[in-house]
Scaffold this motif. Structure first.
Motif, PDB file in Angstrom:
ATOM      1  N   PHE A 104       1.666  -0.309  -2.687  1.00 57.66           N
ATOM      2  CA  PHE A 104       1.485   1.000  -3.319  1.00 57.66           C
ATOM      3  C   PHE A 104       0.460   0.868  -4.432  1.00 57.66           C
ATOM      4  N   LEU A 105      -0.593   1.657  -4.346  1.00 55.85           N
ATOM      5  CA  LEU A 105      -1.615   1.728  -5.390  1.00 55.85           C
ATOM      6  C   LEU A 105      -1.313   2.975  -6.192  1.00 55.85           C
ATOM      7  N   SER A 106      -0.883   2.786  -7.430  1.00 55.38           N
ATOM      8  CA  SER A 106      -0.317   3.873  -8.220  1.00 55.38           C
ATOM      9  C   SER A 106      -1.224   4.324  -9.354  1.00 55.38           C
ATOM     10  N   TRP A 107      -1.148   5.598  -9.643  1.00 57.99           N
ATOM     11  CA  TRP A 107      -1.832   6.184 -10.790  1.00 57.99           C
ATOM     12  C   TRP A 107      -0.865   6.302 -11.955  1.00 57.99           C
ATOM     13  N   LYS A 108       0.393   6.596 -11.655  1.00 57.11           N
ATOM     14  CA  LYS A 108       1.427   6.743 -12.676  1.00 57.11           C
ATOM     15  C   LYS A 108       2.455   5.629 -12.503  1.00 57.11           C
ATOM     16  N   THR A 109       3.230   5.385 -13.518  1.00 58.60           N
ATOM     17  CA  THR A 109       4.282   4.388 -13.429  1.00 58.60           C
ATOM     18  C   THR A 109       5.368   4.875 -12.475  1.00 58.60           C
ATOM     19  N   VAL A 110       5.783   4.000 -11.596  1.00 58.70           N
ATOM     20  CA  VAL A 110       6.810   4.332 -10.598  1.00 58.70           C
ATOM     21  C   VAL A 110       8.001   3.398 -10.766  1.00 58.70           C
ATOM     22  N   PRO A 111       9.155   3.795 -10.284  1.00 59.23           N
ATOM     23  CA  PRO A 111      10.322   2.899 -10.353  1.00 59.23           C
ATOM     24  C   PRO A 111      10.042   1.607  -9.586  1.00 59.23           C
ATOM     25  N   GLU A 112      10.474   0.493 -10.133  1.00 57.11           N
ATOM     26  CA  GLU A 112      10.247  -0.791  -9.486  1.00 57.11           C
ATOM     27  C   GLU A 112      11.119  -0.926  -8.251  1.00 57.11           C
ATOM     28  N   ASP A 113      10.563  -1.534  -7.225  1.00 60.01           N
ATOM     29  CA  ASP A 113      11.275  -1.803  -5.981  1.00 60.01           C
ATOM     30  C   ASP A 113      10.774  -3.154  -5.489  1.00 60.01           C
ATOM     31  N   PRO A 114      11.643  -4.148  -5.407  1.00 56.55           N
ATOM     32  CA  PRO A 114      11.195  -5.487  -5.028  1.00 56.55           C
ATOM     33  C   PRO A 114      10.592  -5.575  -3.630  1.00 56.55           C
ATOM     34  N   SER A 115      10.827  -4.576  -2.786  1.00 58.69           N
ATOM     35  CA  SER A 115      10.277  -4.613  -1.438  1.00 58.69           C
ATOM     36  C   SER A 115       8.873  -4.012  -1.356  1.00 58.69           C
ATOM     37  N   VAL A 116       8.354  -3.518  -2.481  1.00 57.14           N
ATOM     38  CA  VAL A 116       7.041  -2.880  -2.515  1.00 57.14           C
ATOM     39  C   VAL A 116       6.146  -3.599  -3.516  1.00 57.14           C
ATOM     40  N   SER A 117       4.936  -3.957  -3.074  1.00 60.54           N
ATOM     41  CA  SER A 117       3.941  -4.536  -3.976  1.00 60.54           C
ATOM     42  C   SER A 117       3.195  -3.384  -4.645  1.00 60.54           C
ATOM     43  N   VAL A 118       3.399  -3.224  -5.952  1.00 57.76           N
ATOM     44  CA  VAL A 118       2.802  -2.103  -6.680  1.00 57.76           C
ATOM     45  C   VAL A 118       1.668  -2.603  -7.567  1.00 57.76           C
TER      46      VAL A 118
END
Length: 73
Positions: free
Chosen positions: A4-18
């Motif tokens: 996930f390439l994010s513009w805003k802070t998102v909830p952390e999820d260990p299964s997703v590389s943010v």
């Protein structure tokens, strides 16, 4: 695996590389990070990469243009 390439802070999820383009939502920082993060996400050999759009103002237009080109649209 998912990226996930994010513009805003998102909830952390260990299964997703943010990767955050800019946690402070600074267009210059986001533009500077864009290609580095796309390259890193590509190296992770993910099944899918989601990208949160940035506002279409100023440098945001150029960032979105590059993202659309990277997506092949």
């Amino acid at each position: 695996a998912t990226g996930f390439l994010s513009w805003k802070t998102v909830p952390e999820d260990p299964s997703v590389s943010v990767f955050y383009l800019s946690k402070s939502q600074d267009f210059k920082e986001a533009a500077a990070n864009l290609f580095q993060f796309l390259h890193l996400l590509d190296q992770l050999k993910l099944d899918i990469i989601y990208v949160e759009p940035v506002p279409m103002v100023g440098l945001g237009k150029a960032i979105m243009d590059r993202l659309q080109r990277a997506a092949g649209k």
